[in-house]
Design an enzyme around this catalytic site. Sequence first.
Site, mmCIF file in Angstrom:
data_model
loop_
_atom_site.group_PDB
_atom_site.id
_atom_site.type_symbol
_atom_site.label_atom_id
_atom_site.label_comp_id
_atom_site.label_asym_id
_atom_site.label_seq_id
_atom_site.Cartn_x
_atom_site.Cartn_y
_atom_site.Cartn_z
ATOM 1 N NE ARG A 18 -1.993 -2.238 3.274
ATOM 2 C CZ ARG A 18 -2.379 -2.626 4.483
ATOM 3 N NH1 ARG A 18 -3.516 -2.174 4.992
ATOM 4 N NH2 ARG A 18 -1.632 -3.440 5.226
ATOM 5 C CE LYS A 25 4.335 -1.484 6.400
ATOM 6 N NZ LYS A 25 2.915 -1.852 6.560
ATOM 7 C CB THR A 85 2.583 -11.453 11.135
ATOM 8 O OG1 THR A 85 1.247 -11.977 11.267
ATOM 9 C CG2 THR A 85 2.493 -10.108 10.431
ATOM 10 C CE LYS A 324 27.585 17.413 6.941
ATOM 11 N NZ LYS A 324 28.404 16.667 6.000
ATOM 12 C CB ALA A 353 25.407 37.692 3.667
ATOM 13 C CE1 TYR A 360 31.449 14.042 -1.148
ATOM 14 C CE2 TYR A 360 30.319 15.220 -2.909
ATOM 15 C CZ TYR A 360 30.757 14.030 -2.344
ATOM 16 O OH TYR A 360 30.487 12.845 -2.978
ATOM 17 C CB ALA A 398 33.493 40.859 0.859
#
Length: 437
Positions: A18, A25, A85, A324, A353, A360, A398
């Site tokens: 489903r 699932k 099950t 992260k 900013a 990476y 900058a």
Amino acid sequence: MLNKKVKSIVLAAGKGTRMKSELPKVLHSIFNKPLLGYILDAVNKTDYVDENFVIVGHEAEKVENFVNANYSNAKCILQMPQLGTGDAVNKAVPYLKNFDGYVIVLNGDIPLITAETIKNFIEFHDNNHADLTVMSAIFENPKTYGRIIRDKNNKFMAIIEEKDALPEQKAVKEINVGIYCINWKTVSDAFASLKSDNAQGEYYLTDIVKWAVNQNLNVQSYIIDNNEEVYGINSKVQLAQAAKLLNQKTLIHLMEEGVIIVDPSSTFISPETTIGTDTLILPNVYITGKNTIGKNCKIGPFAHIRDGAVIGNNVRIGNYVEIKKSVIKDNTNVSHLSYIGDSELGAHVNIGAGTITANYDPISKVKSKTIIKDGANTGSNSVLIAPVTINEKASIAAGSVITKDIEAYSLAVTRPPLRIISDWVKRKIEQLSGGIK
Ligand code: UD1
Ligand code: CA
């Protein structure tokens, strides 16, 4: 202290038809954590269970990779083909030969169950010296769930699946949650005796209730009252609803602990994030994974904290910032449009900013660290190519691209010299208008 040891079996072999997905699932996620992870974490958090068996089948390798990478006390057992099950639990029988303890069996698609509920459930089973305890709940709309069937003396006799139920059985509102506690020594013989003569042609785990009643064993049902915890996921609609329920619960808890959340309806915070008092969370903030955020911070609007952030006090994480796996010390600002990944930022750092920590390398696939020490600052639109260290109070001009460590108190600039050509525009306009005449 319980009378016996406890092991668990988590059922995760089904396809989840489903869900209409190629992914099994149990690997669908809420806040980047697969459903199966929620179950195993809740079971492990009870402190009662020393070993988990996960029954895998559909896309077994993917499920196994997830389990092996994250749970050292879990072992996968293959169920191929998936015959129901009851057949799934039967696959664990050879691994539990002579085990004289309790086995809790849990469906892999009930992610909101808490450790506390599982703990109370095991204790209930233990206190009652039960042979089999089934967790149940009262649902106003019991559709699709197995029903708890009792005789006229209210004695628990059987579980009947929706598809096999008579009209009067369908009217029963007490449902089977999909969590069982089994006294292994007295009940494990039931699995080999299961039959598949039912509407779905499957070996139902739920038929062990009838078996145990016939053997005159002590069979109990444990009715829980927090229905949200046992919300089962069979479709993507239910996945989204479960995520919403979990988020609401998390936000309420955080607000009760003193966090200010301006707009709970547009704020998403994973349950494994802790936040200090008086931190202000502005609208459209999305926080997944495990993070620690201190007091008096200001997060958002539109900030994304992905995982593994350790943020101190009085820190500002502003608009369109992504963080992260980074440590950010007190009084530091990352105000707008920046990406801070795999980094360590000291105290009183100011990130201009659009500063990007380029962490990476897509060719080697290696991720590297950026270290920015106390009081340093970066100008707008600077790119810090990791691995790199910006020492105390250093200043990055900058638009600079930083490829080497920068010593304390120095200025780093990588910028072509500015040229100003006077009257260039004027001459251009004159040229053009001269041409037309
Ligand atoms: C099951 C129960 C039902 C209960 C409901 C609660 C049975 C027969 N019925 O129904 O009484 O109300 O859960 O959500 O148990 N699985 C396997 N191998 C298989 C089949 C399933 O490992 O051969 C796993 C699935 O991956 C899933 C879990 O068992 O995690 C439950 O399977 P599912 O098909 O969702 O059972 P329901 O029909 O919901
Ligand atoms: Ca289900």
